[in-house]
Scaffold this motif. Structure first.
Motif, PDB file in Angstrom:
ATOM      1  N   TYR A   4      -3.226  -1.936   7.459  1.00 21.02           N
ATOM      2  CA  TYR A   4      -4.560  -1.371   7.289  1.00 21.02           C
ATOM      3  C   TYR A   4      -5.333  -1.249   8.594  1.00 21.02           C
ATOM      4  O   TYR A   4      -6.078  -0.285   8.783  1.00 21.02           O
ATOM      5  CB  TYR A   4      -5.366  -2.187   6.268  1.00 21.02           C
ATOM      6  CG  TYR A   4      -4.859  -1.987   4.866  1.00 21.02           C
ATOM      7  CD1 TYR A   4      -5.291  -0.918   4.090  1.00 21.02           C
ATOM      8  CD2 TYR A   4      -3.891  -2.829   4.331  1.00 21.02           C
ATOM      9  CE1 TYR A   4      -4.791  -0.702   2.815  1.00 21.02           C
ATOM     10  CE2 TYR A   4      -3.386  -2.629   3.057  1.00 21.02           C
ATOM     11  CZ  TYR A   4      -3.831  -1.566   2.308  1.00 21.02           C
ATOM     12  OH  TYR A   4      -3.316  -1.348   1.048  1.00 21.02           O
ATOM     13  N   ASP A 196      -6.334  -2.736  -0.342  1.00 20.10           N
ATOM     14  CA  ASP A 196      -4.993  -3.107  -0.773  1.00 20.10           C
ATOM     15  C   ASP A 196      -4.903  -3.099  -2.297  1.00 20.10           C
ATOM     16  O   ASP A 196      -3.915  -2.621  -2.870  1.00 20.10           O
ATOM     17  CB  ASP A 196      -4.638  -4.485  -0.223  1.00 20.10           C
ATOM     18  CG  ASP A 196      -3.176  -4.836  -0.414  1.00 20.10           C
ATOM     19  OD1 ASP A 196      -2.305  -4.068   0.036  1.00 20.10           O
ATOM     20  OD2 ASP A 196      -2.898  -5.883  -1.021  1.00 20.10           O
ATOM     21  N   CYS A 199      -4.765   0.526  -3.484  1.00 20.64           N
ATOM     22  CA  CYS A 199      -3.479   1.181  -3.209  1.00 20.64           C
ATOM     23  C   CYS A 199      -2.347   0.619  -4.067  1.00 20.64           C
ATOM     24  O   CYS A 199      -1.331   1.287  -4.263  1.00 20.64           O
ATOM     25  CB  CYS A 199      -3.136   1.049  -1.730  1.00 20.64           C
ATOM     26  SG  CYS A 199      -4.226   2.002  -0.644  1.00 20.64           S
ATOM     27  N   PRO A 261      -3.908   4.419   4.353  1.00 21.75           N
ATOM     28  CA  PRO A 261      -3.125   4.126   3.142  1.00 21.75           C
ATOM     29  C   PRO A 261      -3.806   4.641   1.865  1.00 21.75           C
ATOM     30  O   PRO A 261      -3.138   5.166   0.970  1.00 21.75           O
ATOM     31  CB  PRO A 261      -3.030   2.590   3.149  1.00 21.75           C
ATOM     32  CG  PRO A 261      -3.206   2.200   4.581  1.00 21.75           C
ATOM     33  CD  PRO A 261      -4.201   3.179   5.116  1.00 21.75           C
ATOM     34  N   TYR A 262      -5.134   4.503   1.803  1.00 23.82           N
ATOM     35  CA  TYR A 262      -5.868   4.975   0.623  1.00 23.82           C
ATOM     36  C   TYR A 262      -5.776   6.496   0.506  1.00 23.82           C
ATOM     37  O   TYR A 262      -5.512   7.027  -0.579  1.00 23.82           O
ATOM     38  CB  TYR A 262      -7.328   4.531   0.714  1.00 23.82           C
ATOM     39  CG  TYR A 262      -8.170   4.946  -0.485  1.00 23.82           C
ATOM     40  CD1 TYR A 262      -8.281   4.120  -1.598  1.00 23.82           C
ATOM     41  CD2 TYR A 262      -8.847   6.161  -0.497  1.00 23.82           C
ATOM     42  CE1 TYR A 262      -9.038   4.493  -2.701  1.00 23.82           C
ATOM     43  CE2 TYR A 262      -9.608   6.552  -1.585  1.00 23.82           C
ATOM     44  CZ  TYR A 262      -9.705   5.718  -2.684  1.00 23.82           C
ATOM     45  OH  TYR A 262     -10.455   6.108  -3.780  1.00 23.82           O
ATOM     46  N   ALA A 265      -2.491   7.607  -0.715  1.00 25.87           N
ATOM     47  CA  ALA A 265      -2.300   7.367  -2.147  1.00 25.87           C
ATOM     48  C   ALA A 265      -3.118   8.313  -3.014  1.00 25.87           C
ATOM     49  O   ALA A 265      -2.642   8.780  -4.064  1.00 25.87           O
ATOM     50  CB  ALA A 265      -2.651   5.915  -2.485  1.00 25.87           C
TER      51      ALA A 265
END
Length: 282
Positions: A4, A196, A199, A261-262, A265
């Motif tokens: 992250y 986290d 995700c 990462p978000y 996704a």
């Protein structure tokens, strides 16, 4: 927290990319010299952010050079390290050890258990070198584990455990900057935990694993604005620190990289939930 605190490399020029890589190689080199080969299991760009943050604030002398390594045996790679890298190596070992233990507890992962056993001696050394921080990590992760076991519906309370742990990690020294670093770490750690969770919703739902967003029925896409509010608090605390060296690199983490990462996704979601207060545990 792995994956992250990464720079948005699309926003970096060639010199910044080389600097980023040199700090990463410096951390890898330090882990090998300060600990052993298994300690490199925790090597990550997330800890490079810690090196940059403390290095920019305290401006220690850096040891810079080039050398070959087993991963890159042909062409020497540039490295940069300092006393901040030593500290980041200690924290890298501590976080890696506890992540492996958590994987064993959650998933009964035999490889994680074996890796944790291989890292145990290094963790004992890290605990001697950074006792206050390691004690905080142990305490907060134990509290977090208990809340997860209870399947708590108080999202703020759950996320704050990792926030306090990261806050104590950032507060390297007991000095004038400690409170500001602790506040920044608190906001950033809370954000990392919630990111986290967002995700991992589908994976956790499939495994019937605890996830605070599932426990409270919060859709991760609709939680976008709430995450943005926490990110804004982290950015505000970051900007209050008198940082100059590697500032653009760090801003690429705080303002864009942490969302990677978000966004991968869910895309650039634009939700409508403005708060992640959670529900009070009954």
């Amino acid at each position: 927290m792995y994956g992250y605190l990464l720079a948005d490399e699309s926003s970096l020029d060639s010199a910044e990319k080389e600097r980023y890589q040199a700090l990463y190689c410096g951390l890898c080199r330090t882990l090998g010299k300060r600990y052993d080969l298994p300690s490199k299991l925790g090597l990550s760009y997330d800890m490079v952010f810690l090196v940059m943050l403390l290095g920019s604030l305290y401006e220690p002398a850096e040891d810079c050079g080039q050398e070959r390594c087993p991963v890159h045996p042909i062409k020497p790679r540039a490295y940069a390290c300092s006393v901040c890298t030593d500290y980041a190596a200690d924290i890298s070992v501590a976080l890696s050890y506890h992540k492996l233990l958590d994987n064993w507890i959650d998933d009964r992962s035999i490889p994680s258990r074996a890796a944790a056993a291989a890292l145990k001696r290094s963790y004992e050394t890290a605990r001697i070198r950074a006792p206050r921080v390691c004690e905080t990590i142990e305490r907060e992760l134990t509290a977090l584990g208990q809340l997860e076991h209870e399947r708590s519906q108080n999202v703020d309370k759950v996320a704050a455990c990792f926030g306090r742990a990261l806050g104590e990690i950032f507060a390297w020294r007991d000095d004038f900057w400690a409170d500001q670093l602790r506040a920044f770490g608190m906001h950033l750690g809370t954000l990392v935990y919630l990111m986290d969770a967002a995700c991992d919703v589908e994976r956790d739902r499939h495994r019937n694993s605890y996830n605070p967003l599932i426990a409270t029925g919060i859709d991760p896409v609709r939680a976008h604005d709430a995450l943005a509010n926490v990110a804004g608090a982290a950015a505000d605390a970051f900007e209050r620190l008198p940082l100059e060296r590697d500032l653009h690199l760090m801003r690429s983490v705080v303002y864009a990289g942490i969302w990677q990462p978000y966004n991968k996704a869910y895309g650039n979601a634009d939700g409508s939930d403005r708060a992640l207060d959670g529900r009070q545990d009954e």
